[in-house]
Design an enzyme around this catalytic site. Structure first.
Site, PDB file in Angstrom:
ATOM      1  N   GLU A  35       0.879  -1.174   0.000  1.00 10.60           N
ATOM      2  CA  GLU A  35       0.000   0.000   0.000  1.00 10.60           C
ATOM      3  C   GLU A  35       0.919   1.228   0.000  1.00 10.60           C
ATOM      4  O   GLU A  35       1.824   1.314   0.838  1.00 10.60           O
ATOM      5  CB  GLU A  35      -0.880   0.010   1.260  1.00 10.60           C
ATOM      6  CG  GLU A  35      -1.812   1.203   1.247  1.00 10.60           C
ATOM      7  CD  GLU A  35      -2.703   1.327   2.483  1.00 10.60           C
ATOM      8  OE1 GLU A  35      -2.642   0.459   3.371  1.00 10.60           O
ATOM      9  OE2 GLU A  35      -3.435   2.327   2.541  1.00 10.60           O
ATOM     10  N   ARG A 262       4.498 -12.325   9.984  1.00 10.77           N
ATOM     11  CA  ARG A 262       5.066 -10.982   9.896  1.00 10.77           C
ATOM     12  C   ARG A 262       6.360 -10.975  10.703  1.00 10.77           C
ATOM     13  O   ARG A 262       6.437 -11.595  11.762  1.00 10.77           O
ATOM     14  CB  ARG A 262       4.036 -10.035  10.524  1.00 10.77           C
ATOM     15  CG  ARG A 262       4.397  -8.579  10.542  1.00 10.77           C
ATOM     16  CD  ARG A 262       3.187  -7.781  11.032  1.00 10.77           C
ATOM     17  NE  ARG A 262       2.228  -7.647   9.952  1.00 10.77           N
ATOM     18  CZ  ARG A 262       2.240  -6.648   9.065  1.00 10.77           C
ATOM     19  NH1 ARG A 262       3.139  -5.703   9.148  1.00 10.77           N
ATOM     20  NH2 ARG A 262       1.355  -6.587   8.111  1.00 10.77           N
ATOM     21  N   LYS A 272       4.323   1.064   8.793  1.00 13.74           N
ATOM     22  CA  LYS A 272       4.410   2.363   8.119  1.00 13.74           C
ATOM     23  C   LYS A 272       3.709   3.442   8.933  1.00 13.74           C
ATOM     24  O   LYS A 272       4.173   4.579   8.989  1.00 13.74           O
ATOM     25  CB  LYS A 272       3.791   2.257   6.730  1.00 13.74           C
ATOM     26  CG  LYS A 272       4.693   1.556   5.742  1.00 13.74           C
ATOM     27  CD  LYS A 272       4.027   1.435   4.379  1.00 13.74           C
ATOM     28  CE  LYS A 272       3.491   0.054   4.132  1.00 13.74           C
ATOM     29  NZ  LYS A 272       2.274  -0.016   3.392  1.00 13.74           N
TER      30      LYS A 272
HETATM   31  P1  ATP Z   1       2.555  -1.734   7.470  1.00 13.53           P
HETATM   32  O1  ATP Z   1       1.868  -1.961   8.781  1.00 13.53           O
HETATM   33  O2  ATP Z   1       3.987  -1.459   7.618  1.00 13.53           O
HETATM   34  O3  ATP Z   1       1.864  -0.729   6.612  1.00 13.53           O
HETATM   35  P2  ATP Z   1       1.370  -3.648   5.780  1.00 13.53           P
HETATM   36  O4  ATP Z   1       1.319  -5.124   5.850  1.00 13.53           O
HETATM   37  O5  ATP Z   1       0.112  -2.913   5.954  1.00 13.53           O
HETATM   38  O6  ATP Z   1       2.473  -3.149   6.755  1.00 13.53           O
HETATM   39  P3  ATP Z   1       1.679  -3.479   2.978  1.00 13.53           P
HETATM   40  O7  ATP Z   1       2.113  -2.328   2.178  1.00 13.53           O
HETATM   41  O8  ATP Z   1       0.267  -3.906   2.878  1.00 13.53           O
HETATM   42  O9  ATP Z   1       2.067  -3.169   4.467  1.00 13.53           O
HETATM   43  O10 ATP Z   1       2.653  -4.707   2.735  1.00 13.53           O
HETATM   44  C1  ATP Z   1       2.952  -5.304   1.487  1.00 13.53           C
HETATM   45  C2  ATP Z   1       3.310  -6.737   1.744  1.00 13.53           C
HETATM   46  O11 ATP Z   1       4.403  -6.826   2.654  1.00 13.53           O
HETATM   47  C3  ATP Z   1       2.160  -7.479   2.358  1.00 13.53           C
HETATM   48  O12 ATP Z   1       2.029  -8.713   1.707  1.00 13.53           O
HETATM   49  C4  ATP Z   1       2.557  -7.647   3.789  1.00 13.53           C
HETATM   50  O13 ATP Z   1       1.994  -8.793   4.322  1.00 13.53           O
HETATM   51  C5  ATP Z   1       4.082  -7.698   3.704  1.00 13.53           C
HETATM   52  N1  ATP Z   1       4.682  -7.232   4.966  1.00 13.53           N
HETATM   53  C6  ATP Z   1       4.507  -6.032   5.554  1.00 13.53           C
HETATM   54  N2  ATP Z   1       5.166  -5.958   6.718  1.00 13.53           N
HETATM   55  C7  ATP Z   1       5.813  -7.144   6.875  1.00 13.53           C
HETATM   56  C8  ATP Z   1       6.663  -7.697   7.882  1.00 13.53           C
HETATM   57  N3  ATP Z   1       6.981  -7.009   8.972  1.00 13.53           N
HETATM   58  N4  ATP Z   1       7.124  -8.946   7.704  1.00 13.53           N
HETATM   59  C9  ATP Z   1       6.799  -9.654   6.611  1.00 13.53           C
HETATM   60  N5  ATP Z   1       6.012  -9.186   5.628  1.00 13.53           N
HETATM   61  C10 ATP Z   1       5.505  -7.956   5.740  1.00 13.53           C
HETATM   62 MG    MG Z   2      -1.384  -1.815   5.475  1.00 13.50          MG
END
Ligand code: ATP
Ligand code: MG
Length: 561
Positions: A35, A262, A272
């Site tokens: 995202e 995660r 983020k």
């Molecule tokens: P954030 O809370 O940092 O925004 P998110 O999962 O909402 O994390 P996305 O942009 O949706 O962020 O993530 C893109 C991909 O990266 C998704 O498939 C997510 O599951 C993976 N991802 C994000 N954070 C992690 C993490 N800490 N470890 C492993 N995979 C991750």
């Molecule tokens: Mg997210």
């Protein structure tokens, strides 16, 4: 084959299993779906290496898909940063795609759901909708609007799209099962009103699809075969499948959602949303502040893509959530930089050393090896003279036998130079040593080949000729948080654990070859650590970042407690 299968992780087993059941290898297709609401962090590196790594292993395309359904939080700046970071890590995506590319298709499918009696417009407040959801042990209650006629639903939904309502007045919900044991199946919201311009579709839309509705359908439209997400989406899988059931056509690939853990990392946060707080509250200077666990912060701090990818592959993919010690990442960068970083001499906490038997006004240029780990790295020359800087901590008036550095009456070798002996020292009123007087042995010059040059002394010190030294601002970084898991305390906010000493700026004295160092050049300051040239650096004011120390000092400090 057995060797290969041993190294497969559970995700690869899922794919191998599908292939063995007849799924065609040329239909494998993956995606990395960030995202664009912030910069990528080290947690994303795991997901990137997983998805792009599968692409490489199976020669399958991997899309970079921006999950851009929330214009309130998303920006073009983030899209650009994400593309830059994925490319910098060394991966190539097949197509650059956006969930917003599918807004019309998703809308058309929502109309189809309404026409089939599988979606309805709910006009209650969000509070009422929440109350009616029930609890995991009690079923929910139907909305009073659940049985609206198809005609009424169509008219309302079209008016929602046409901008006739304010945010919160209506939502579109899938009509599934308010008594489902899975709370997510209790008539989930699939569209909401949001009068906000989108970074790509501008004001074309004022209704936006929700994540669950968007994600699976986007996977389907792209014919992604395996859609890997983190564990918090495990309960969403049932909904993902329900949404697919509504649109899937014969002979199309049915995407399969599977979950992995995660990754969390010690002494930092990887979210983020939380990283944005650090930026907005000025705790750091920006997303690429070298203290940030973002890919761009790590890059600015001197991390290489090789080290990050190697780290992500080493920790691998887990089934359960856990905290990875960041010292593993530091190990990985140290290992890589040891191979590639040119060696130089820099003194960061200087004390003056005078060689009393070295003629005043004389200087000579000593040959120094650029990198003993790399035969092709060659040599350079460093100036030597009567007055030098060495590190404060490398001298003691008196010390026991285990102190292999300089003490009164003792000898050490000056790196690339001569053996010196400390004869006396001068101190200020506080007892701090301000100058050390030494003599040198002219026959002991390194590399001169004569007998004295081969004489062994226990210690070798780095040094810089004062007259030739170049000064630089050196930014020394420490952990951003004092706590190992700052965002996992029930009663405290992660911001309560900010380390007030995460940045110290000092003046360093460098050998003159560093005068022409360019932004991003990286060096080993011998006996200290790895340092790179920061983007703030200019010819007049050199700025270096400490990438990582030569040894794991943090572990040592922890041991003492
Ligand atoms: P954030 O809370 O940092 O925004 P998110 O999962 O909402 O994390 P996305 O942009 O949706 O962020 O993530 C893109 C991909 O990266 C998704 O498939 C997510 O599951 C993976 N991802 C994000 N954070 C992690 C993490 N800490 N470890 C492993 N995979 C991750
Ligand atoms: Mg997210």
């Amino acid at each position: 084959m057995s060797d290969v299968s041993k190294s497969l992780n559970f995700i690869e087993h899922i794919i191998e299993d599908d292939l063995s059941k007849g799924f065609s290898k040329d239909k494998l297709r993956f995606r990395f779906p960030p995202e664009p609401n912030g910069y990528l962090h080290i947690g994303h590196a795991s997901s990137i290496c997983l998805n792009f790594g599968l692409g490489l292993r199976y020669s399958a395309p991997v899309n970079l898909r921006f999950d851009d359904t929330n214009p309130a939080k998303e920006e073009q700046e983030y899209v650009d940063a994400i593309k830059r970071d994925v490319a910098w890590l060394g991966f190539t995506w097949d197509k650059e795609l956006y969930a917003s590319d599918y807004f019309q298709q998703l809308y058309d499918w929502a109309i189809k759901l309404i026409k089939e009696g599988k979606a309805y417009v709910d006009s209650q407040s969000s509070e009422d909708v929440a109350i009616q959801k029930g609890t995991p042990t009690e079923p929910g209650t139907n909305s009073p609007f659940r049985d609206r006629s198809i005609e009424e639903n169509l008219a309302l939904f079209q008016d929602m799209k046409a901008g006739k309502y304010q945010a919160g007045e209506h939502v579109l919900r899938a009509k599934i099962d308010m008594a489902s044991s899975n709370m997510l199946m209790r008539d989930p919201i699939i569209y909401r009103i949001l009068h906000k311009a989108h970074h790509r579709t501008n004001t074309d839309w004022c209704i936006y699809p929700m994540y669950d509705w968007t994600h699976g359908e986007s996977d389907y439209l792209e014919q992604v075969s395996h859609s890997f997400c983190t564990l918090e989406f495990a309960m969403h899988r049932e909904l993902y499948d329900w949404f697919l059931d509504q649109v899937i056509e014969p002979n199309k690939v049915r995407p399969k959602q599977r979950e992995f853990a995660r990754r969390n990392f010690s002494h930092t946060v990887v979210s983020k949303r939380k990283l944005l707080q650090l930026v907005e509250k000025g705790v750091v200077t920006g997303w690429d502040d070298p203290r940030m666990p973002t890919i761009s912060g790590l890059r600015r701090k001197g991390y290489t893509p090789e080290a990050i990818v190697n780290f992500a592959n080493t920790i691998g993919i887990a089934k359960r959530d856990n905290v990875v010690d960041v010292s593993l990442l530091e190990f990985s960068i140290r290992e890589h930089l040891n191979k590639i970083a040119p060696r130089v001499m820099a003194v960061l906490d200087p004390v003056k050393l005078v060689i009393t038997n070295y003629p005043e006004g004389q200087e000579e240029w000593l040959e120094a090896e650029n990198n003993p780990e790399d035969e092709t790295a060659g040599t350079r020359e460093v100036p030597f003279s009567r007055e030098l800087f060495i590190e404060q901590e490398d001298f003691k008036e008196e010390a026991n036998k285990k102190f292999f550095r300089l003490k009164l009456g003792g000898e050490v070798r000056l790196k690339n130079g001569y053996i010196i002996k400390a004869e006396s020292c001068t101190k200020d009123a506080d007892g701090t040593v301000t100058e050390i007087q030494c003599t040198y042995d002219p026959k002991s010059k390194s590399g001169s080949g004569n007998e004295e040059s081969l004489r062994k002394v226990k210690g070798t010190l780095h040094w810089v000729s004062i007259k030739h030294a170049v000064t630089a601002e050196i930014r020394m970084y420490d952990r951003l948080f004092t706590d190992e898991t700052p965002d996992q305390h029930k009663d405290k906010d992660f911001m309560d654990f900010i380390n007030p000493d995460s940045l110290k700026c000092i003046t360093g004295y460098l050998e003159p070859s560093l005068q022409n160092a360019k932004v991003e050049d990286i060096f080993q300051f011998q006996r200290i650590g790895y340092f790179n040239v920061d983007k703030d650096s200019t010819a007049e004011n050199l700025v270096f970042n400490k990438t990582v120390g030569l040894r794991d000092t943090w572990a040592k400090i922890q041991d003492k407690h």
